[in-house]
Design a protein around this motif. Structure first.
Motif, PDB file in Angstrom:
ATOM      1  N   GLU A 266     -16.544  -6.988 -65.876  1.00  0.00           N
ATOM      2  CA  GLU A 266     -17.195  -5.741 -66.270  1.00  0.00           C
ATOM      3  C   GLU A 266     -18.330  -6.010 -67.255  1.00  0.00           C
TER       4      GLU A 266
ATOM      5  N   GLU B  12      -6.473  -4.598 -63.209  1.00  0.00           N
ATOM      6  CA  GLU B  12      -7.767  -4.046 -62.802  1.00  0.00           C
ATOM      7  C   GLU B  12      -8.693  -5.055 -62.139  1.00  0.00           C
TER       8      GLU B  12
ATOM      9  N   THR C 246      -3.371   5.764 -72.897  1.00  0.00           N
ATOM     10  CA  THR C 246      -4.289   4.746 -73.400  1.00  0.00           C
ATOM     11  C   THR C 246      -5.677   5.336 -73.637  1.00  0.00           C
ATOM     12  N   ASN C 247      -6.087   5.374 -74.888  1.00  0.00           N
ATOM     13  CA  ASN C 247      -7.413   5.836 -75.259  1.00  0.00           C
ATOM     14  C   ASN C 247      -8.360   4.667 -75.471  1.00  0.00           C
ATOM     15  N   GLU C 248      -7.808   3.481 -75.574  1.00  0.00           N
ATOM     16  CA  GLU C 248      -8.607   2.296 -75.813  1.00  0.00           C
ATOM     17  C   GLU C 248      -9.136   1.771 -74.490  1.00  0.00           C
ATOM     18  N   THR C 249     -10.333   1.241 -74.541  1.00  0.00           N
ATOM     19  CA  THR C 249     -10.890   0.632 -73.347  1.00  0.00           C
ATOM     20  C   THR C 249     -11.168  -0.829 -73.622  1.00  0.00           C
ATOM     21  N   TYR C 250     -10.807  -1.650 -72.694  1.00  0.00           N
ATOM     22  CA  TYR C 250     -11.047  -3.079 -72.793  1.00  0.00           C
ATOM     23  C   TYR C 250     -11.969  -3.469 -71.664  1.00  0.00           C
TER      24      TYR C 250
ATOM     25  N   LYS D 280      -4.769  -6.065 -68.265  1.00  0.00           N
ATOM     26  CA  LYS D 280      -5.922  -5.489 -67.572  1.00  0.00           C
ATOM     27  C   LYS D 280      -6.552  -6.515 -66.627  1.00  0.00           C
TER      28      LYS D 280
ATOM     29  N   CYS E  11      -0.577   3.279 -68.681  1.00  0.00           N
ATOM     30  CA  CYS E  11      -1.744   3.832 -67.983  1.00  0.00           C
ATOM     31  C   CYS E  11      -1.359   5.038 -67.142  1.00  0.00           C
TER      32      CYS E  11
END
Length: 97
Positions: free
Chosen positions: A63, A19, A54-58, A15, A49
């Motif tokens: 951020e 991102e 992906t249900n997990e958020t990092y 990520k 992705c």
């Protein structure tokens, strides 16, 4: 025998690159991991992705800083509102006595 990393760590590192736009070579150097290994993680992350699995958020450090600043502003606004309400309450209770 090489190091083994859990999936959560691999996704976090990926990520940072996908991102936040950081370079894989710089991240690899910072974490002392082979750039080729990280490239594989990034490829798998992008595939995951794109599949929408992906249900997990990092939260990346960038951020997190944005969220902290937003929270601090909201907290300051709420404190200001409380002070105004306290003053108004004092004025109204003073006139009733």
């Amino acid at each position: 025998m090489g190091k083994h990393f859990d999936q959560e760590y691999k996704d976090y590192v990926s990520k940072l690159i996908v991102e936040e736009g950081r370079k894989a070579s710089h991240v690899a150097r910072e974490l002392e991991i082979s750039p080729k290994t990280i490239s594989g993680w990034v490829l798998a992350y992008r595939t995951k992705c794109n599949a929408g699995k992906t249900n997990e958020t990092y939260i990346t450090p960038t951020e997190l800083e944005k969220l902290k600043k937003q929270h601090e502003k909201e907290l300051a606004d709420a404190r200001e509102e409380i002070e105004i309400l306290k003053k108004a309450m004092h004025i109204f209770t003073k006139n009733q006595a």
